[in-house]
Design an enzyme around this catalytic site. Sequence first.
Site, PDB file in Angstrom:
ATOM      1  N   SER A 262       0.816  -1.216   0.000  1.00  0.00           N
ATOM      2  CA  SER A 262       0.000   0.000   0.000  1.00  0.00           C
ATOM      3  C   SER A 262       0.848   1.264   0.000  1.00  0.00           C
ATOM      4  CB  SER A 262      -0.928  -0.003   1.214  1.00  0.00           C
ATOM      5  OG  SER A 262      -1.749  -1.148   1.210  1.00  0.00           O
ATOM      6  N   HIS A 320       1.053   4.767   4.591  1.00  0.00           N
ATOM      7  CA  HIS A 320       0.277   5.391   3.517  1.00  0.00           C
ATOM      8  C   HIS A 320       0.680   6.859   3.345  1.00  0.00           C
ATOM      9  CE1 HIS A 320      -3.290   2.335   3.696  1.00  0.00           C
ATOM     10  NE2 HIS A 320      -2.115   1.762   3.518  1.00  0.00           N
TER      11      HIS A 320
END
Length: 361
Positions: A262, A320
């Site tokens: 991610s 992230h």
Amino acid sequence: MAWRSRAGSWVAWSGATGAILPHPGAHRGFLLHHQQRCGFRKVAKRVEPKKEAEQGELVQKRGVAPPVEPPTPQLPKRSFRRLVKPLVFTVGFTGCSFGAAAIWQYESLKSRVQSYFDEVRADWLDKLRPQKHGDFRKQVNQWWNSLSEGQRTVTGIIASNALVFCCWRIPYLQRTMVRYFTSNPASKTLCWPMLLSTFSHYSLFHMAANMYVLWSFSSSIVNMMGREQFLAMYLSAGVISTFVSYVCKTATGRLGPSLGASGAIMTVLAAVCTKMPEAKLAIIFLPMYTFTAGNALKTIVALDTAGLIMGWRFFDHAAHLGGALFGIWYVLYGHELIWKNREPLVKIWHNFRTRGPGGAI
């Protein structure tokens, strides 16, 4: 802790019954002397709780250490000193990635003319050879050639993620997978999991979602940067986002393992949205609702920031955010600072490759 609770119960019970005198002086000394003189010669019949209370009082007066129970496992200590090696690894790996990408691009350009003639000759031979119907290899080649350059570039990344996902299903490899394919600042192995965890997914849905986003943005990012620069940025983004996760976990004390691509995919998404903020995007399950890439990036960054501040544990919001900020920075400044200054390295490599067999004097 168990001994302390027992001793506390003994003292509380004895005070209620008056077996242990609360005031110092002759009474306390007499009680101790009487217990020492009579307690070993003849065992008097006492109520069992009273006997335990007197034994507890003797232990406290004599200063004898209570029996030690097995130590409980301690939580790993937070120490920013352990992040020095990951920081050095992050800087070194990022530099090596872009350096190798520059050399790879040089070699690709050098062999492009030869590859062109090889393709022309292969097409000519295919025309002379009889056509085979139902040839599986030919169908695979046709499918491969129908893909864009970006899709062909990320195919290897997707295959690597699928291979690691299968390795998670082998019980014999569980210990190795946890050690090297999950990133945890409390682990003994810190550096290589920063890279390997980028290719690691335990959940099929997690891997499918990440790979779908990577496949969707592959053509745009590769057309914008080229496959060499894209791969260098992607691998570096995985390591950088993991390092940001290390720092936040150490600062907050929320130590634990993380895995997934991610962080690197957030870099790809942020780079495309920063370069083309007016591009229209849509969600796969709701294609009728469209929004601009710039608004999508702002929403994602806001959600990850809120998750980091409020301590949401479902996603690694620090990774992230680290990936998204790196993607924004690279498009605005990193491309000029890193990729456009690769010429000295390429010249050194060119001189090394074009040097004669005897070498320079």
